[in-house]
Design a protein around this motif. Structure first.
Motif, PDB file in Angstrom:
ATOM      1  N   GLN A 268       0.816  -1.221   0.000  1.00 25.76           N
ATOM      2  CA  GLN A 268       0.000   0.000   0.000  1.00 25.76           C
ATOM      3  C   GLN A 268       0.845   1.265   0.000  1.00 25.76           C
ATOM      4  O   GLN A 268       0.395   2.323   0.465  1.00 25.76           O
ATOM      5  N   LYS A 269       2.057   1.191  -0.528  1.00 25.81           N
ATOM      6  CA  LYS A 269       2.856   2.392  -0.699  1.00 25.81           C
ATOM      7  C   LYS A 269       2.283   3.179  -1.880  1.00 25.81           C
ATOM      8  O   LYS A 269       2.159   2.644  -2.989  1.00 25.81           O
ATOM      9  N   VAL A 270       1.947   4.428  -1.628  1.00 28.95           N
ATOM     10  CA  VAL A 270       1.165   5.205  -2.580  1.00 28.95           C
ATOM     11  C   VAL A 270       1.845   5.313  -3.941  1.00 28.95           C
ATOM     12  O   VAL A 270       1.220   5.085  -4.986  1.00 28.95           O
ATOM     13  N   GLY A 271       3.129   5.653  -3.949  1.00 27.65           N
ATOM     14  CA  GLY A 271       3.839   5.847  -5.217  1.00 27.65           C
ATOM     15  C   GLY A 271       3.836   4.604  -6.091  1.00 27.65           C
ATOM     16  O   GLY A 271       3.342   4.632  -7.229  1.00 27.65           O
ATOM     17  N   PRO A 272       4.385   3.487  -5.592  1.00 22.37           N
ATOM     18  CA  PRO A 272       4.396   2.261  -6.406  1.00 22.37           C
ATOM     19  C   PRO A 272       2.998   1.781  -6.796  1.00 22.37           C
ATOM     20  O   PRO A 272       2.792   1.312  -7.918  1.00 22.37           O
ATOM     21  N   LEU A 273       2.038   1.904  -5.877  1.00 25.43           N
ATOM     22  CA  LEU A 273       0.693   1.430  -6.196  1.00 25.43           C
ATOM     23  C   LEU A 273       0.078   2.250  -7.323  1.00 25.43           C
ATOM     24  O   LEU A 273      -0.528   1.691  -8.260  1.00 25.43           O
ATOM     25  N   ASN A 274       0.232   3.573  -7.271  1.00 22.59           N
ATOM     26  CA  ASN A 274      -0.293   4.415  -8.354  1.00 22.59           C
ATOM     27  C   ASN A 274       0.366   4.087  -9.689  1.00 22.59           C
ATOM     28  O   ASN A 274      -0.282   4.091 -10.745  1.00 22.59           O
ATOM     29  N   GLU A 275       1.672   3.807  -9.637  1.00 22.21           N
ATOM     30  CA  GLU A 275       2.381   3.450 -10.870  1.00 22.21           C
ATOM     31  C   GLU A 275       1.820   2.165 -11.464  1.00 22.21           C
ATOM     32  O   GLU A 275       1.609   2.063 -12.684  1.00 22.21           O
ATOM     33  N   ARG A 276       1.569   1.166 -10.617  1.00 19.81           N
ATOM     34  CA  ARG A 276       1.041  -0.118 -11.102  1.00 19.81           C
ATOM     35  C   ARG A 276      -0.374   0.054 -11.660  1.00 19.81           C
ATOM     36  O   ARG A 276      -0.715  -0.511 -12.698  1.00 19.81           O
TER      37      ARG A 276
END
Length: 395
Positions: A268-276
């Motif tokens: 649930q890390k915002v940066g990586p999740l948004n990228e995915r």
């Protein structure tokens, strides 16, 4: 041997052989089963056997009639697809030719809007329309055979007849001209006119085993055993689906997206999740649905590994290490709930719900299930009281 072109389906082949030997061929067949399991190849082989001048229970592959049906140029064997209005005759002819060369090839307009681009999608309506049914199917089939023993019409995807076309076809089926044979194929008999179904001899085709698909990929496509085994398990019992997967330039990319998305959903890390989420959503609606289907297969691999360990017959056999790590690190994950949430997301995207919103909500619920907690549906309707309050809120 001619019937060897058919993968598996020994029960069907045996039944058709016996029918040909007895020379009591019904005027209408309905070959039904999942796409890519053999209805169309079997229909083509039956047509060749019926027109063959040398054999009785199978085509000889040597006579002029067999050669013409093999090249799809026999004047008394007609193949029809449902297609969008405005489709050119040349495009239809190319598909029929390719079908003769590779009977399991996905050439229909439902799965393959473009022959040249296997990844292209289309929103055009695919259908048998009344005008075409009368001019291309009904009227020509009333003529006597020109040079063959029968006049044969193969109507693929027969569930795509609209009501008027179905009724027009029903009339010729009720009073079939002499020496005519209709062979209909369908993967959705429940969507066909019941009176058409009742006037056909039904022949069921079962899903193919992964071993049968893998062997065919190895023998016919010269594929390495490991890759053939992986694709066979992903094909859901359909050889045509396996062929589609071999053409897919984004299959491996999509499988990587699945793993990265699941990892980001867990952290649930915002940066990586948004990228995915952006990476998947940018693929478009149809490819996003394909990624979600791959996700379901990956989670089902987790179920197999949790139950059988190293002996599990994984679909993603090349990702065994990642599967094992997941199971070992998250022993309390609710895998059934994970599958349910992804299936729900697949349904919502099919209903044109915003893709990014679905993927974001899905990630939250997957994380809950990974931790072994009770997850909730991706879509939750507003309670009646809240909906009433919303509707009566002054603007």
């Amino acid at each position: 041997m001619a019937w060897s072109a058919l993968i598996g389906q020994e029960r069907v082949v045996d039944m058709l052989r016996r029918t040909l030997l007895r020379k009591r061929v019904p005027h209408a067949y309905l070959f039904h089963g999942p796409k890519g399991t053999g209805p169309v190849p079997a229909a083509l082989e039956l047509a060749r056997a019926l027109q063959c001048t040398e054999q009785t229970e199978e085509a000889c592959d040597a006579c002029a009639a067999c050669q013409k049906t093999r090249r799809m140029v026999h004047p008394d064997v007609h193949v029809f697809f449902p297609y969008p209005k405005g489709t050119s005759d040349d495009d239809v002819a190319q598909r029929i030719k390719r079908l003769g060369e590779s009977p399991y090839a996905p050439v229909d307009y439902v799965r393959r809007p473009s022959l040249d681009d296997p990844e292209k999608t289309s929103n055009k309506q695919v259908m048998y329309h009344i005008d075409r049914m009368k001019e291309e199917v009904v009227r020509p089939m009333t003529f006597h055979p020109g040079e063959g023993a029968y006049k044969i019409a193969l109507l693929t995807d027969a569930e795509y007849m609209n009501a008027s076309a179905a009724n027009a076809f029903l009339k010729v089926l009720e009073e079939p001209p002499a020496q005519t044979v209709f062979i209909l194929t369908s993967s959705r008999v429940d969507q066909m006119l019941p009176t058409i179904v009742s006037r056909c001899q039904k022949v069921r085709f079962d899903p193919l085993s992964p071993d049968a698909i893998a062997q065919a990929l190895h023998d016919r496509e010269n594929m390495e055993p490991e890759e053939a085994s992986m694709l066979a398990r992903m094909a859901d019992g359909s050889y045509s689906r396996a062929l589609q997967l071999t053409e897919s330039t984004y299959l491996r990319e999509s499988r990587t997206l699945v793993l990265n998305y699941l990892r980001a959903a867990y952290t649930q890390k915002v940066g990586p999740l948004n990228e995915r989420i952006d990476a998947i959503a940018s693929l478009g609606r149809e490819r996003t649905k394909s990624v979600l289907r791959l996700m379901i297969r990956w989670i089902r691999d987790l179920m197999l590994y949790r139950t059988l360990g190293d002996d599990a017959p994984l679909v993603n056999v090349d990702q065994t290490e990642a599967v094992a790590n997941f199971c070992n690190r998250l022993p309390k994950a609710d895998l059934q709930a994970m599958v349910a949430r992804v299936e729900e997301a697949l349904h919502l995207i099919g209903r044109n719900v915003r893709t990014r919103l679905v993927l974001m909500t899905l990630a939250l619920q997957l994380r809950t299930a990974m931790h072994g907690h009770e997850s909730t549906p991706v879509y939750q309707p507003l309670p009646e009281q809240a909906l009433t309050a919303t509707l009566h809120t002054p603007s």
